[in-house]
Design a protein around this motif. Structure first.
Motif, short mmCIF file in Angstrom:
data_model
loop_
_atom_site.label_atom_id
_atom_site.label_comp_id
_atom_site.label_asym_id
_atom_site.label_seq_id
_atom_site.Cartn_x
_atom_site.Cartn_y
_atom_site.Cartn_z
N ALA A 436 0.83 -1.21 0.00
CA ALA A 436 0.00 0.00 0.00
C ALA A 436 0.86 1.25 0.00
CB ALA A 436 -0.92 -0.01 1.22
N ALA A 437 1.94 1.25 0.80
CA ALA A 437 2.84 2.41 0.85
C ALA A 437 3.54 2.60 -0.48
CB ALA A 437 3.87 2.21 1.97
N ARG A 439 2.41 1.80 -3.41
CA ARG A 439 1.44 2.31 -4.38
C ARG A 439 1.17 3.79 -4.15
NH1 ARG A 439 -3.13 -1.35 -6.94
NH2 ARG A 439 -1.69 -2.61 -8.15
N ARG A 440 1.11 4.19 -2.88
CA ARG A 440 0.91 5.62 -2.61
C ARG A 440 2.09 6.43 -3.13
NH1 ARG A 440 -1.16 3.56 2.30
NH2 ARG A 440 0.86 3.90 3.37
N THR A 441 3.30 5.90 -2.94
CA THR A 441 4.49 6.59 -3.43
C THR A 441 4.48 6.68 -4.94
OG1 THR A 441 5.78 5.82 -1.54
CG2 THR A 441 7.01 6.55 -3.48
N GLY A 444 1.96 9.26 -6.03
CA GLY A 444 2.46 10.62 -5.83
C GLY A 444 3.47 11.02 -6.87
#
Length: 448
Positions: A436-437, A439-441, A444
Motif C-alpha cells: 500500500a505504501a 502504491r501511494r508513493t 504521488g
C-alpha cells in the motif's frame, strides 16, 4: 531484507546444464529468484541461504503431512530396505488397492500410475474404449495435466499461456510444440453453467465419451460448484451414457479420505488422484467401477509404466492413509479449521490495508486474489484478478518468511499450527502495508 545470494548463484549454475535452470516451468516464475531448498521439517522449509519459511506451497500440493514427517519417513525407509522396485507384483499393491476401494465411494477397482497427468491419460482412454466415442468435454480454468490430448491454454501467473480458445472457438494448445490436432476431440465449456452443459450434451452427447471436471475449481480461484450443478452433470451423463470423471488430483485425500465426491455426495464413474495420495512420493491412480475398469483388466486398454505401483510409493501411500485416518479423521478437521482462519484473516487484512480482494476457501485449500469484486464464482470473474499485484505480494511474503505460490493458491498441511497461522497473518499485514505504501508513493510520483 533476506539475502538470496546462494539461490541466485545456484540458479546461474543450474542454467548451464538444466534447461531453463528448473525442472518444472512453474518454478521459474518465483521472484526474486527460483529458490533452492536445503531442508524441510514440518510446515517449515529452509533455503540454500539459510532463510526459513512457513510453507504453503507444499511442493505444489503433495506434502499433506508437511516436510519429512517422521512416521512417513520411517515407513518409506523400511520399504526401501527390501528393494525399491521390482517390475514384479508385491503385496503392497494389493493392500493399497483394497484400502482405496474401501475409502472411495466410487471405487471398485483401481489402477496405479506415476503422476496426475498419467492418471488422466488412462481415465480418458478407459472412457473412450468403454463408450466407443471420442469427444471429451472439459472446462475453462481446469487443469488436467499437460498431455497433448487435454492441455489447453491456461493463463496463470506461473504459466505462460493465453486464451484457451481463439475468436472462432478453436481450442488452443497449452504450450509450444503441442499438436493442435490432439485437441480436436476436446469440447471446451464454461464451468458452473448448467445450461451450457445441457445444451452441449443434448446436441452432441452421441459423440462424447467423457466429461472431466475438478469437483472444486481449485486451480483457478478455488471456486465451489453452484448448488445443483454437479448433481445435474451427474444426471445428464448417466442419462446419455457418458462417463463422468472427477479429477481429484488436488482434492483427493485432501478433502477427506473419500475425496470431494464423498464430501458432495456425488459418485463419478471414474476419478483420478495424486499429489497428497503418497505424501510427497510420486504416485497417482485411477479408480472406478468394475465395469469400466474391465477394459484395463481385459487388456483392451494397455496400462503401462515401469514404476507403476512400486514398493516405495505404495508404502508411502499406505502410511499417509493411516496417519490421515486416525482419530476419525481429526487431521482433516484441524487442517480445514486452520485454512478457514487464514482465509478470514487475509480477507480482513486485505480490506484494512485499502485493497479489494477475495479469498475463496474450500477444505484445506484456498485461493487469494486481488480483484474489484465481492465474490468470484466463475472463471470469467477469476480472469479479472490483478495477477501482477499478487505476484508482488508473494515476493513481499517471501521476504517476511512465508512461502506461497505466485498464482494465489495456498495449501495447508497437518503440520500447520495456530502459531504458524498467526505468524502468517502478521506477515501478511506487513506485506500488504508495504504494498500500500509503495502504491501511494508511485501515485504521488505520477501526479508530480
Amino acid at each position: 531484507m533476506k539475502a538470496y545470494t546462494t539461490s541466485k548463484r545456484l540458479f546461474e549454475r543450474s542454467g548451464a546444464a538444466l534447461a531453463g535452470g528448473v525442472s518444472s516451468s512453474l518454478r521459474a516464475a518465483m521472484r526474486p529468484v527460483p529458490l533452492f531448498a536445503a531442508s524441510g521439517r514440518g510446515a517449515v522449509v529452509t533455503d540454500a541461504d539459510g532463510n526459513r519459511y512457513i510453507d504453503y506451497l507444499l511442493a505444489y500440493g503433495p506434502l499433506i503431512l508437511g516436510h519429512a514427517h517422521p512416521e512417513l519417513t520411517e515407513r518409506i525407509h523400511a520399504a526401501m530396505t527390501n528393494g525399491y522396485t521390482f517390475g514384479l507384483q508385491h503385496e503392497g499393491e494389493i493392500e493399497l488397492a483394497a484400502r482405496l476401494t474401501e475409502a472411495l465411494p466410487c471405487a471398485e477397482q483401481v489402477a496405479f500410475s506415476g503422476s496426475g497427468t498419467e492418471a488422466v491419460m488412462l481415465a480418458l482412454r478407459i472412457a473412450r474404449s468403454h463408450t466407443g466415442r471420442t469427444k471429451i468435454v472439459r472446462f475453462h480454468g481446469h487443469y488436467h495435466g499437460w498431455s497433448d490430448a487435454i492441455f489447453t491454454a491456461f493463463p496463470s501467473a506461473d504459466m505462460k499461456g493465453g486464451a484457451a480458445s481463439d475468436a472462432g472457438g478453436k481450442t488452443m494448445p497449452g504450450t509450444g510444440g503441442q499438436s493442435e490436432l490432439a485437441l480436436q476431440d476436446v469440447i471446451l465449456l464454461p464451468w458452473n453453467d448448467a445450461v451450457a452443459l445441457e445444451e452441449t450434451l443434448r446436441a452432441r452427447g452421441h459423440e462424447v465419451a467423457a466429461v472431466i471436471t475438478e469437483p472444486v475449481m481449485c486451480n483457478s480461484g478455488c471456486i465451489r460448484p453452484r448448488d445443483g450443478y454437479l448433481e445435474r452433470m451427474r444426471e445428464l451423463t448417466r442419462e446419455l451414457g457418458i462417463v463422468l470423471i472427477f479429477d481429484e488430483v488436488i482434492t483427493g485425500f485432501r478433502f477427506g479420505l473419500g475425496g470431494a465426491h464423498e464430501r458432495f455426495g456425488i459418485a463419478p464413474d471414474l476419478m483420478t488422484m495424486g499429489k497428497a495420495l503418497a505424501g510427497g512420493i510420486a504416485l497417482s491412480a485411477v479408480a472406478g467401477s468394475r465395469e469400466l475398469m474391465r477394459v484395463v483388466s481385459s487388456g483392451k486398454v494397455s496400462h503401462l509404466g515401469t514404476l507403476n505401483g512400486n514398493c516405495v510409493a505404495t508404502a508411502a501411500a499406505i502410511a499417509t492413509l493411516d496417519i490421515l485416518g486416525r482419530n476419525g479423521g481429526e487431521a482433516f478437521v484441524r487442517m480445514e479449521a486452520t485454512a478457514a482462519r487464514l482465509a478470514q484473516g487475509l480477507r480482513e487484512r486485505i480490506a484494512a490495508n485499502g485493497f479489494r480482494g477475495v479469498v475463496n476457501q474450500e477444505g484445506p485449500v484456498f485461493h487469494m486474489m486481488f480483484i474489484d469484486r465481492d465474490a468470484v464464482e466463475d472463471f470469467a470473474a477469476f480472469s479479472e484478478r490483478d495477477g501482477a499485484l499478487y505476484s508482488d505480494f508473494a515476493e513481499r511474503m517471501l521476504e517476511e518468511g512465508v512461502l506461497v505460490r505466485t498464482n494465489g493458491l495456498w495449501y495447508v498441511s497437518t503440520e500447520h499450527t495456530e502459531a504458524h497461522a498467526e505468524a502468517t497473518l502478521q506477515a501478511a499485514d506487513r506485506a500488504l502495508a508495504r504494498l500500500a505504501a509503495e502504491r501511494r508513493t508511485e501515485g504521488g510520483e505520477r501526479r508530480g
